[in-house]
Design a protein around this motif. Sequence first.
Motif, short mmCIF file in Angstrom:
data_model
loop_
_atom_site.label_atom_id
_atom_site.label_comp_id
_atom_site.label_asym_id
_atom_site.label_seq_id
_atom_site.Cartn_x
_atom_site.Cartn_y
_atom_site.Cartn_z
N UNK A 282 -3.95 -54.57 -19.71
CA UNK A 282 -3.87 -55.80 -20.80
C UNK A 282 -2.77 -55.48 -21.57
N UNK A 283 -1.71 -56.41 -21.78
CA UNK A 283 -0.55 -56.24 -22.64
C UNK A 283 -1.03 -56.47 -24.23
N UNK A 284 -0.28 -55.49 -24.89
CA UNK A 284 -0.51 -55.45 -26.38
C UNK A 284 0.54 -55.92 -26.97
N UNK A 285 0.59 -56.81 -27.83
CA UNK A 285 1.51 -57.55 -28.80
C UNK A 285 1.45 -56.61 -29.99
N UNK A 286 2.26 -55.52 -30.07
CA UNK A 286 2.08 -54.53 -30.93
C UNK A 286 2.44 -55.09 -32.38
N UNK A 287 1.60 -54.72 -33.30
CA UNK A 287 1.93 -55.07 -34.63
C UNK A 287 1.29 -56.63 -34.99
#
Length: 496
Positions: A282-287
């Motif tokens: 599951x992708x993380x949209x960091x910040x």
Amino acid sequence: MTDHRHPDRFQLSENLNISRVLTGLWQVADIEKDGETIDPNTGGDWLEAYARHGFDTFDMADHYGSAEIIAGHLLARSADTRPLAFTKWCPPPGPMTADVVRAGVEERLHRLGVDRVDLLQFHWWSFQYPAWLDALHELTRLREEGLIAEIGVTNFDAAHLQVALSDGVPLLTNQVSFSLVDRRAAHQLSDLCARTNVRLLAYGTLCGGFLSERWLGQAEPSEITDWSKMKYKRFIDVTGGWAGFQSILSAADAIAKKHDVSIPNVATRWVLDHPAIAGAIVGARLGERVHTDDNLRLFSFALDADDQARLAEAFDNTTGVPGDCGDEYRRPPFLTASGDLTHHLETIPLPHTATQSPHRTDGKQVLSGSKWEDIAGYARAQQIGNRILVSGTTATAGADRIVASADAEAQTTYVLDKILAALAALGATAEDVVRTRIYIVDEADVEAVSLAHGRVFGAIKPANTLIVVASLIGGYRVEIEAEACLESDAGRDQGL
């Protein structure tokens, strides 16, 4: 409902006990696409927050911006029970010598700041360039040396995964697209996993965020700006369009309401329930957005028979993604963030080049470099006018190593790649092949060899002869020759 404080885990190997939801870092490249990089210490803080919730398995690649460097800052903070960092090496096709492969792995080690890569996943653009198998054997040697804990591949179809396994490469994983929209991995790859120890890591599980409440009942977007959605909108388009997608989304929403969870929970749970799947990425949209609390909820429920039936009914309103897993990177329809990859693929050097025939003004020939071409006096392929003849071809790697010596189907896959590479040097493709002749040594291999032949020529249907012979020189299980006919300019003009 069971209260889950941590995600379920999967014992992938003796070395790797992973979170069943891996945190994908490919969106780092999208965040950094305008040239500004994420501060690695700040990025490490963001990853640490995921790890504290039990999402301590991170997936990245050499081309995901500074993802490896960010992960390295997290790993440097950890003591005995550090998070796991899985990365990918995606070299351009070319000779895969020991030095080239070692350099690729050492760059990963340097960027991650570790002595051993937890899982090194290998990607290859064109199987017609046979050095991919050389690279995997070199990675195997580096695993034995201790620089790699485990080896995986990414975007391999079932046929080429089988070649690698049958040739003795100790692959642990194959990372492929798998979702409610893209269900290809449930077929040939899952069948192969059931017969082997390989497990799948699924990406694209949420289709770049399209599989969420945000898009339920919404109009089809006219403009998409982020790479992830550009990619997965292509999957939606090729499987029946927005209406079919909304059918799946509606079914997932009804199931989500029944279990008091979210649509992403349902989509991920459906993928995780497949026995071939070790984990979903599951992708993380960091910040920007953190979904750890919602991701934990997907371990609090199970899909029942009614849920599966509801989804299956929605699937009937769509069509399958063409081909097998990974094909979207190698042939039309190209389902990538950047779309058509034809220009990129055309820049890949061919393994062979054609030269003018020394004896005919209307002829060309292709030499592969085999010592037998000079000893016996033959060419890998010969073109006279628009006619191309390809010599009998075996599953030989390097000078004389037999590939997949006990597996006729895998040998056939490898042989056909070599034939297509010879044809490519003369400007021909599989669609130009008008005849093949196959020689096998065991009648029991007929179906396996035919399946491999059909994967390449199923829609083309050249004339074909299959013969069982007493033996083949060198102990091969199969040898194949081919004939192609280039279309004339008149034929192209008339659409023939």
